[in-house]
Design an enzyme around this catalytic site. Structure first.
Site, mmCIF file in Angstrom:
data_model
loop_
_atom_site.group_PDB
_atom_site.id
_atom_site.type_symbol
_atom_site.label_atom_id
_atom_site.label_comp_id
_atom_site.label_asym_id
_atom_site.label_seq_id
_atom_site.Cartn_x
_atom_site.Cartn_y
_atom_site.Cartn_z
ATOM 1 N N ARG A 1 0.860 -1.179 0.000
ATOM 2 C CA ARG A 1 0.000 0.000 0.000
ATOM 3 C C ARG A 1 0.895 1.228 0.000
ATOM 4 O O ARG A 1 1.892 1.271 0.729
ATOM 5 C CB ARG A 1 -0.890 -0.005 1.252
ATOM 6 C CG ARG A 1 -1.950 1.061 1.241
ATOM 7 C CD ARG A 1 -2.758 1.080 2.547
ATOM 8 N NE ARG A 1 -2.206 2.025 3.492
ATOM 9 C CZ ARG A 1 -2.909 2.558 4.517
ATOM 10 N NH1 ARG A 1 -4.169 2.205 4.719
ATOM 11 N NH2 ARG A 1 -2.348 3.411 5.344
ATOM 12 N N TYR B 1 -3.141 11.034 7.163
ATOM 13 C CA TYR B 1 -3.505 9.660 7.533
ATOM 14 C C TYR B 1 -2.641 8.644 6.786
ATOM 15 O O TYR B 1 -2.252 8.852 5.648
ATOM 16 C CB TYR B 1 -4.987 9.406 7.199
ATOM 17 C CG TYR B 1 -5.242 9.275 5.711
ATOM 18 C CD1 TYR B 1 -5.334 10.390 4.906
ATOM 19 C CD2 TYR B 1 -5.357 8.021 5.121
ATOM 20 C CE1 TYR B 1 -5.530 10.277 3.546
ATOM 21 C CE2 TYR B 1 -5.561 7.895 3.758
ATOM 22 C CZ TYR B 1 -5.638 9.030 2.982
ATOM 23 O OH TYR B 1 -5.822 8.902 1.635
ATOM 24 N N ASP C 1 -5.226 3.758 -0.174
ATOM 25 C CA ASP C 1 -6.393 3.937 0.689
ATOM 26 C C ASP C 1 -6.810 5.407 0.663
ATOM 27 O O ASP C 1 -6.040 6.280 1.069
ATOM 28 C CB ASP C 1 -6.017 3.509 2.118
ATOM 29 C CG ASP C 1 -7.206 3.418 3.046
ATOM 30 O OD1 ASP C 1 -8.283 3.938 2.705
ATOM 31 O OD2 ASP C 1 -7.053 2.816 4.130
ATOM 32 N N HIS D 1 -9.401 6.576 2.345
ATOM 33 C CA HIS D 1 -9.913 6.878 3.687
ATOM 34 C C HIS D 1 -11.145 7.763 3.695
ATOM 35 O O HIS D 1 -11.235 8.725 4.467
ATOM 36 C CB HIS D 1 -8.804 7.461 4.557
ATOM 37 C CG HIS D 1 -8.590 6.674 5.813
ATOM 38 N ND1 HIS D 1 -8.996 7.109 7.041
ATOM 39 C CD2 HIS D 1 -8.036 5.458 6.014
ATOM 40 C CE1 HIS D 1 -8.686 6.199 7.950
ATOM 41 N NE2 HIS D 1 -8.106 5.183 7.346
ATOM 42 N N GLU E 1 -8.937 1.869 -2.191
ATOM 43 C CA GLU E 1 -9.760 1.517 -1.029
ATOM 44 C C GLU E 1 -10.498 2.737 -0.487
ATOM 45 O O GLU E 1 -9.947 3.838 -0.464
ATOM 46 C CB GLU E 1 -8.823 0.951 0.041
ATOM 47 C CG GLU E 1 -9.479 0.731 1.387
ATOM 48 C CD GLU E 1 -8.472 0.360 2.465
ATOM 49 O OE1 GLU E 1 -7.295 0.081 2.137
ATOM 50 O OE2 GLU E 1 -8.853 0.367 3.635
ATOM 51 N N GLU F 1 -13.954 -1.547 5.709
ATOM 52 C CA GLU F 1 -13.325 -1.756 7.018
ATOM 53 C C GLU F 1 -14.180 -1.216 8.164
ATOM 54 O O GLU F 1 -14.035 -1.676 9.290
ATOM 55 C CB GLU F 1 -11.916 -1.149 7.070
ATOM 56 C CG GLU F 1 -11.886 0.355 7.057
ATOM 57 C CD GLU F 1 -10.467 0.922 7.026
ATOM 58 O OE1 GLU F 1 -9.648 0.414 6.258
ATOM 59 O OE2 GLU F 1 -10.198 1.876 7.771
ATOM 60 N N ARG G 1 -13.405 -5.466 2.609
ATOM 61 C CA ARG G 1 -12.331 -5.039 3.499
ATOM 62 C C ARG G 1 -12.628 -5.252 4.974
ATOM 63 O O ARG G 1 -11.904 -4.753 5.833
ATOM 64 C CB ARG G 1 -12.079 -3.538 3.278
ATOM 65 C CG ARG G 1 -11.381 -3.208 2.006
ATOM 66 C CD ARG G 1 -9.923 -3.601 2.075
ATOM 67 N NE ARG G 1 -9.164 -2.753 2.976
ATOM 68 C CZ ARG G 1 -8.246 -3.195 3.833
ATOM 69 N NH1 ARG G 1 -7.982 -4.473 3.961
ATOM 70 N NH2 ARG G 1 -7.584 -2.344 4.584
ATOM 71 N N GLU H 1 -4.158 -7.598 4.412
ATOM 72 C CA GLU H 1 -3.363 -6.474 4.933
ATOM 73 C C GLU H 1 -2.533 -6.950 6.121
ATOM 74 O O GLU H 1 -3.012 -7.695 6.971
ATOM 75 C CB GLU H 1 -4.306 -5.349 5.381
ATOM 76 C CG GLU H 1 -3.583 -4.104 5.861
ATOM 77 C CD GLU H 1 -4.542 -2.981 6.238
ATOM 78 O OE1 GLU H 1 -5.702 -3.270 6.580
ATOM 79 O OE2 GLU H 1 -4.122 -1.812 6.187
ATOM 80 N N TRP I 1 -12.578 11.206 8.341
ATOM 81 C CA TRP I 1 -11.195 10.800 8.645
ATOM 82 C C TRP I 1 -10.925 9.423 8.143
ATOM 83 O O TRP I 1 -11.660 8.575 7.947
ATOM 84 C CB TRP I 1 -10.895 10.839 10.141
ATOM 85 C CG TRP I 1 -9.422 10.710 10.357
ATOM 86 C CD1 TRP I 1 -8.496 11.718 10.245
ATOM 87 C CD2 TRP I 1 -8.680 9.505 10.627
ATOM 88 N NE1 TRP I 1 -7.223 11.222 10.430
ATOM 89 C CE2 TRP I 1 -7.304 9.856 10.662
ATOM 90 C CE3 TRP I 1 -9.030 8.183 10.820
ATOM 91 C CZ2 TRP I 1 -6.279 8.936 10.915
ATOM 92 C CZ3 TRP I 1 -8.035 7.251 11.058
ATOM 93 C CH2 TRP I 1 -6.665 7.634 11.113
HETATM 94 O O1 EZ4 Z 1 -7.437 3.790 9.687
HETATM 95 O O2 EZ4 Z 1 -7.609 0.689 11.436
HETATM 96 O O3 EZ4 Z 1 -6.680 0.215 5.780
HETATM 97 N N1 EZ4 Z 1 -6.454 0.500 6.908
HETATM 98 C C1 EZ4 Z 1 -6.935 1.569 7.554
HETATM 99 C C2 EZ4 Z 1 -6.680 1.582 9.042
HETATM 100 C C3 EZ4 Z 1 -7.675 2.412 9.844
HETATM 101 C C4 EZ4 Z 1 -7.558 2.073 11.301
HETATM 102 C C5 EZ4 Z 1 -8.660 2.714 12.133
HETATM 103 O O4 EZ4 Z 1 -8.672 2.194 13.414
HETATM 104 O O5 EZ4 Z 1 -7.546 2.424 6.967
HETATM 105 O O6 EZ4 Z 1 -5.381 1.907 9.303
HETATM 106 CO CO CO Z 2 -8.341 1.480 5.156
#
Ligand code: EZ4
Ligand code: CO
Length: 415
Positions: free
Chosen positions: A147, A159, A223, A225, A249, A275, A296, A352, A415
């Site tokens: 990733r 992030y 990702d 996010h 993702e 996730e 995920r 992952e 976030w």
């Molecule tokens: O931000 O698990 O793909 N992985 C992620 C993670 C999440 C955290 C949140 O608790 O996006 O790292």
């Molecule tokens: Co993620």
């Protein structure tokens, strides 16, 4: 075989973990991960105050019945706290059943479909040169898929990028997305800033640099996010097509399932999501309309081994593969549960994997292995993870939150 007792262990060996241990009347024990990052004590209370009293005296072998009893019996369905608690019970019971059978859990799930589970690691850097170093270190450590995340010029912390340079294996950064204390010591969330337009301009240049340096073979993931609108995500997917991503993702917040229709109409970049989901129903539109390529969810957050097996079997009907969540806030117990499923199901995609902090591995004794890019859960009966209570007691719970995110004008953003 009856459930004699159930204990909840809350410990913070580098970060917070909540673990359920079920003990049967013939002395077998099973572990389940109940960690919900930043909301840990809510799950502890749900377990201790509401589920443990229901478990004592139940037949430990009746896993499906226990799952349905806890899920339907609550009347209040779904939600991350409920489903993490049910997941912990379910996983602990599978651990016990596999120990009783004298087999690693994957054997009870149908046996191995592959030699090991292809893992992807997290290569990240505050800028592109630091990222390229991180990619190199991960390749040297044996990773065969990565990733890719970097800082965005003009923004502070971002992030997915640790605040320090790495010191562990493959430059592993144990301060990755820590739920942190604020600078004044109170346990308040750190505030980060975000600018989607700057990110959309920057990211294709990052992938250009990585492909230029490392060539076309290496599977690369990213990702988003949950930070884009559907049309922004569609544009990003298109602009990344030349770099042949394994997946993009969480391009948009996944609970808005029909948003994925718009993204899908515009790009052939594979999409992964889920996730933050906690049931198979959260995927209903995404699967039936073939809007994603990978699921995920984490065993820890989506109702345990029983629910995850059903979700993955449902996904298989639509040609969708697994990509189970495995950041460091999934405990080694949750990770082991994922690895047994990864080994057994036919529609495995990728797993992952971030190495846990050495303190975490002192508390959780694991038998899983990582070699040649592949993870394997090991051959110990059950999940193959044991918890050292004495070590756990040395790391008391620390109140902490995930960061929150604001735009330049102060608006709270995803976030
Ligand atoms: O931000 O698990 O793909 N992985 C992620 C993670 C999440 C955290 C949140 O608790 O996006 O790292
Ligand atoms: Co993620």
């Amino acid at each position: 075989m009856k459930i004699a007792s159930a204990d909840i262990i809350v410990t913070s060996p580098g970060r917070n973990f909540v673990t359920l241990r079920i003990t049967t009347d013939d002395g077998l024990t099973g572990l389940g991960d109940a960690t919900l990052n930043g909301r840990e004590l809510a799950v502890r209370s749900y377990l201790a105050d509401h589920l443990v009293p229901l478990l004592i005296g139940r037949d430990a072998h009746r896993i499906e019945d226990t799952w349905q009893y806890l899920y339907r019996g609550a009347y209040w369905r779904r939600g991350p706290v409920t489903m993490a608690a049910i997941a912990a019970v379910d996983t602990a019971l599978w651990d016990i059943k596999a120990k009783a059978a004298g087999m690693p859990l994957y054997q009870l799930l149908g046996g191995a479909s592959r030699r090991g589970a292809l893992a992807y690691g997290h290569a990240s850097g505050r800028d592109v040169p630091e990222l390229l170093d991180s990619v190199r270190a991960h390749l040297e450590a044996g990773y065969r898929a990565l990733r890719i995340q970097t800082g965005v010029p003009g923004l502070g912390t971002v992030y997915g990028v640790a605040t320090s340079s790495g010191s562990g294996d493959a430059g592993a950064r144990y301060d990755y997305e820590p739920a942190r204390r604020a600078a004044d010591g109170r346990a308040l969330p750190v505030v980060e800033t975000w600018d989607t337009r700057a990110y959309l301009r920057h990211l294709p240049t990052v992938f250009e640099a990585v492909r230029h340096e490392f060539g076309p073979e290496l599977p690369l993931l990213h990702d988003g996010h949950h930070r884009m609108t559907p049309v922004q995500a569609a544009r990003l997917g298109k602009s990344l097509e030349p770099y042949d991503l394994f997946w993009l993702e969480d391009a948009t917040p996944g609970e808005d399932q029909t948003a994925l229709r718009l993204i899908r109409q515009h790009t052939t970049t594979p999409l992964a999501i889920g996730e933050v989901f906690n049931t198979a129903q959260d995927y209903q539109t995404l699967l039936s309309e073939r809007l994603i390529d990978y699921v995920r969810s984490a065993v820890t957050h989506a109702g345990g081994v029983t629910a995850m097996r059903k979700l993955l079997d449902t996904a298989a009907l639509f040609g969708v593969k697994s990509g189970l969540h495995g950041p460091t806030d999934i405990s080694p117990v949750g990770m082991a549960a994922a690895l047994h499923l990864d080994l057994a199901v036919h529609n495995f995609g990728i797993q992952e994997y971030m190495a846990h902090d050495p303190r975490t591995l002192e508390v959780f004794r694991t038998s899983f292995t990582f070699a040649d890019g592949l993870l394997h859960p090991g051959e110990n009966p059950g999940l193959g993870v044991e918890l050292d209570d004495e070590a756990a007691a040395g790391y008391p719970y620390e109140p902490a939150y995930l960061p929150v995110n604001r735009l330049a004008d102060g608006t709270v953003h995803d976030w």
